[in-house]
Write a protein that holds these residues in place. Structure first.
Motif, mmCIF file in Angstrom:
data_model
loop_
_atom_site.group_PDB
_atom_site.id
_atom_site.type_symbol
_atom_site.label_atom_id
_atom_site.label_comp_id
_atom_site.label_asym_id
_atom_site.label_seq_id
_atom_site.Cartn_x
_atom_site.Cartn_y
_atom_site.Cartn_z
ATOM 1 N N ILE A 47 -21.458 40.707 43.321
ATOM 2 C CA ILE A 47 -21.122 39.236 42.771
ATOM 3 C C ILE A 47 -19.797 39.174 42.838
ATOM 4 C CG2 ILE A 47 -21.637 37.965 40.935
ATOM 5 C CD1 ILE A 47 -24.132 39.777 40.214
ATOM 6 N N MET A 48 -19.084 38.021 43.268
ATOM 7 C CA MET A 48 -17.835 38.072 43.181
ATOM 8 C C MET A 48 -17.257 36.514 43.190
ATOM 9 S SD MET A 48 -17.532 39.124 47.296
ATOM 10 C CE MET A 48 -19.012 38.232 48.100
ATOM 11 N N PRO A 49 -15.897 36.447 42.812
ATOM 12 C CA PRO A 49 -15.373 34.889 43.058
ATOM 13 C C PRO A 49 -15.296 34.426 44.508
ATOM 14 C CG PRO A 49 -13.996 36.361 41.651
ATOM 15 C CD PRO A 49 -14.970 37.424 42.340
ATOM 16 N N ALA A 50 -15.224 33.349 44.632
ATOM 17 C CA ALA A 50 -15.108 32.801 46.209
ATOM 18 C C ALA A 50 -13.886 32.873 46.887
ATOM 19 C CB ALA A 50 -15.980 31.471 46.118
ATOM 20 N N HIS A 51 -13.151 33.710 46.759
ATOM 21 C CA HIS A 51 -11.947 33.997 47.361
ATOM 22 C C HIS A 51 -12.049 33.909 48.874
ATOM 23 C CE1 HIS A 51 -8.317 35.732 49.119
ATOM 24 N NE2 HIS A 51 -7.702 35.739 47.793
ATOM 25 N N ILE A 61 -11.551 27.350 44.847
ATOM 26 C CA ILE A 61 -10.692 28.367 44.524
ATOM 27 C C ILE A 61 -9.708 28.691 45.705
ATOM 28 C CG2 ILE A 61 -10.620 31.025 44.485
ATOM 29 C CD1 ILE A 61 -13.031 31.243 42.822
ATOM 30 N N SER A 62 -10.347 28.392 46.816
ATOM 31 C CA SER A 62 -9.404 28.341 48.004
ATOM 32 C C SER A 62 -8.082 27.343 47.970
ATOM 33 C CB SER A 62 -10.241 27.933 49.429
ATOM 34 O OG SER A 62 -9.400 28.245 50.661
ATOM 35 N N GLU A 63 -8.597 26.133 47.476
ATOM 36 C CA GLU A 63 -7.306 25.148 47.385
ATOM 37 C C GLU A 63 -6.341 25.409 46.224
ATOM 38 O OE1 GLU A 63 -6.901 20.264 46.970
ATOM 39 O OE2 GLU A 63 -8.778 21.417 46.260
ATOM 40 N N PHE A 64 -7.151 25.863 45.227
ATOM 41 C CA PHE A 64 -6.160 26.695 44.021
ATOM 42 C C PHE A 64 -5.117 27.825 44.388
ATOM 43 C CE2 PHE A 64 -6.126 30.373 40.988
ATOM 44 C CZ PHE A 64 -5.359 29.688 40.134
ATOM 45 N N LEU A 88 -19.035 32.823 43.380
ATOM 46 C CA LEU A 88 -18.833 31.694 42.381
ATOM 47 C C LEU A 88 -17.592 31.156 42.715
ATOM 48 C CD1 LEU A 88 -19.939 33.606 39.239
ATOM 49 C CD2 LEU A 88 -21.277 32.387 40.796
ATOM 50 N N ASP A 89 -17.666 29.704 42.545
ATOM 51 C CA ASP A 89 -16.646 29.043 43.073
ATOM 52 C C ASP A 89 -16.586 27.553 41.917
ATOM 53 O OD1 ASP A 89 -14.371 27.834 44.199
ATOM 54 O OD2 ASP A 89 -15.038 27.826 46.252
ATOM 55 N N ASN A 90 -15.615 26.945 42.208
ATOM 56 C CA ASN A 90 -15.642 25.588 41.110
ATOM 57 C C ASN A 90 -14.969 24.531 41.775
ATOM 58 O OD1 ASN A 90 -14.389 23.875 38.802
ATOM 59 N ND2 ASN A 90 -15.925 25.110 38.299
ATOM 60 N N GLU A 91 -15.563 23.456 41.756
ATOM 61 C CA GLU A 91 -14.853 22.116 42.328
ATOM 62 C C GLU A 91 -14.128 21.318 41.413
ATOM 63 O OE1 GLU A 91 -19.051 19.578 41.205
ATOM 64 O OE2 GLU A 91 -18.559 20.092 43.242
ATOM 65 N N LEU A 92 -13.694 21.947 40.185
ATOM 66 C CA LEU A 92 -12.814 21.094 39.471
ATOM 67 C C LEU A 92 -11.937 22.259 38.617
ATOM 68 C CD1 LEU A 92 -11.445 18.870 38.214
ATOM 69 C CD2 LEU A 92 -13.087 18.648 36.557
#
Length: 459
Positions: free
Chosen positions: A364-368, A220-223, A201-205
């Motif tokens: 199921i995991m965050p898109a680290h 998430i990567s940029e964050f 799971l990721d997010n674009e905003l």
């Protein structure tokens, strides 16, 4: 009489050939969930029956795994492994080696002893000078003294790059030498392990408000790369946890229609994190068991869960490797640990086949970014079986779109061409896609994600 799997029989035959020489060491690499405990126990039984060894010692990284090994050894050999008078051996933890005196180690001088090392990658050191505590004990007390040794691992490397104890390294790239290898691709093909299904799971905003300034990040990567917040802020936020849990709940409910005892594992970052996850899970109508080292008898709680039909168990590191709970089918990965070693160990908890040769294990995991990298490697290893899935904000947590044939959307994603936003729906990359097809499909999976950062700074 136990019927061995083909790979187990092949590994035993290879070990017996190597054990034609005294003081031989055998390293077996078999994917998590393949049945290394049974293989090693069956090998021990043969050596005992053929009068090639007098005693068997087994060392494991936890009391849960050590007990499982003891049960298997006793079941196959019909002998006792309690370490007492008249026993044929003992199953101990690596931690216990520090408390064994010289009298114990003289057993290796007096008797022909087979020593089994489970998850040997925990023991480091090519010599005492670069060894960790467990590796030093092995080098000082067991190497060259045990009649035979066999080491087992599903992840033959260490995050600190120190050599694994007793292992040999060859070639220009200094690769570990393995006497027998049984990979995940083979295990899935043989019906020994489930196919992995990885959801990120990721997010674009993502918005961060700090000192009256607002900062936005598109993933998430940029964050993680550009914000002042850390990954623990991300996985500790209620909405992030809820989104992961909702997808886990939906998937587990589906799995329980196929297997009524199907269970789910949630890997937390800390004890307080685990307790908080339990509270959120309870608000979603799901009961759970939390197991940490602070419990009076955590091993008993794990065993009770193993033999029950309870849905969820939450742990930090006690159910990561070697723990045999075949009914686990879904894992929500909310750990702070983002090493490949730990990632694969946790994934292995949901890949043990149980009822049929065609089953799926869900993570199921965050898109680290590192978890994405590891997922990509899994897809490269098992291109015909791995499923990589992304979810958009418009997807319901319990719905998936399966693409039995490659669509134009999946082609554009797998080739590295970013698809238009409207095509970033639930697309599964199956065997028709190129190997390692894990590219630019970041998408918004949490619709309130942009608000949670402000809440954090207001706390």
């Amino acid at each position: 009489m136990i019927i061995l799997r083909r790979w187990q029989q092949e590994a035993i035959e290879a070990a017996l050939r190597k054990f034609d020489r005294q003081f031989s060491h055998f390293l077996c690499l078999a994917t998590p969930g393949a049945g290394k405990t049974v293989m090693a126990s069956a090998l021990a039984n043969i050596l005992i029956e053929e009068d090639r060894v007098d005693l068997v010692l087994c060392f494991s990284p936890s009391t849960v795994v050590a007990n499982d090994f003891k049960v298997e050894l006793e079941a196959l050999t019909k002998k006792r492994f309690c370490g007492g008078l008249g026993a044929t051996g003992s199953s101990l933890t690596y931690q216990s080696m520090r408390h064994l005196d010289d009298t114990f180690w003289t057993l290796l001088d007096t008797y022909r002893v087979l020593v089994i090392f489970d998850e040997i990658h925990h023991c480091a050191g090519s010599e005492v000078g670069n060894a960790n505590a467990w590796g030093a004990d092995i080098l000082e007390n067991i190497q060259g003294k045990a009649y035979f040794t066999i080491a087992l691992t599903g992840t033959p490397w260490r995050s600190d790059t120190i050599p694994i104890a007793l292992a040999s390294y060859v070639g220009e790239k200094n690769q570990i030498y393995v006497d027998y290898r049984y990979g995940l691709n083979q295990a899935i093909r043989d019906g020994v392990c489930r196919s992995p299904h990885l959801t990120t799971l990721d997010n674009e905003l993502i918005r961060v408000i700090e000192d009256n300034e607002s900062f936005s990040f598109t993933s998430i990567s940029e964050f993680l790369d550009k914000s002042n917040l850390s990954y623990i802020d991300l996985i500790g936020h209620d909405e992030v946890i809820r989104q992961i849990l909702k997808r886990g709940i939906a998937r587990l409910n589906k799995e329980r229609l196929l297997a009524c005892d199907a269970g789910g594992l949630i890997v937390a970052a800390s004890i307080s994190h685990a307790k908080h996850i339990q509270q959120l899970l309870n608000k979603l109508g799901e009961a759970s068991e939390v197991v940490t080292y602070q419990e009076s008898d955590p091993e008993s709680l794990i065993q009770q869960f193993k033999h029950s039909s309870q849905k969820w168990i939450i742990s930090i590191g006690m159910i990561s490797e070697g723990t045999n709970i075949p009914r686990l089918r879904v894992c929500c990965y909310l750990s702070l640990v983002t090493t490949e070693l730990y990632f694969r160990q946790v994934l292995g908890r949901v890949l043990r086949a149980q009822y049929s040769p065609i089953e799926t294990g869900y993570l199921i995991m965050p898109a680290h970014p590192r978890l994405l990298e590891f997922s990509n490697r899994i897809a490269e290893e098992v291109p015909h079986y791995a499923v990589i899935k992304s979810s958009s904000t418009n997807d319901s947590c319990d719905s998936e779109v399966t693409t039995p044939n490659v669509t134009e959307e999946s082609k554009s994603q797998s080739s590295g061409i970013e698809a238009p936003p409207e095509t970033l729906s639930a697309v599964e990359i199956r065997e028709e896609s190129p190997q390692g097809a894990l590219t630019s499909w970041y998408d918004s999976a949490i619709d309130s994600f942009g608000r949670f950062q402000q809440k954090i700074f207001m706390l």
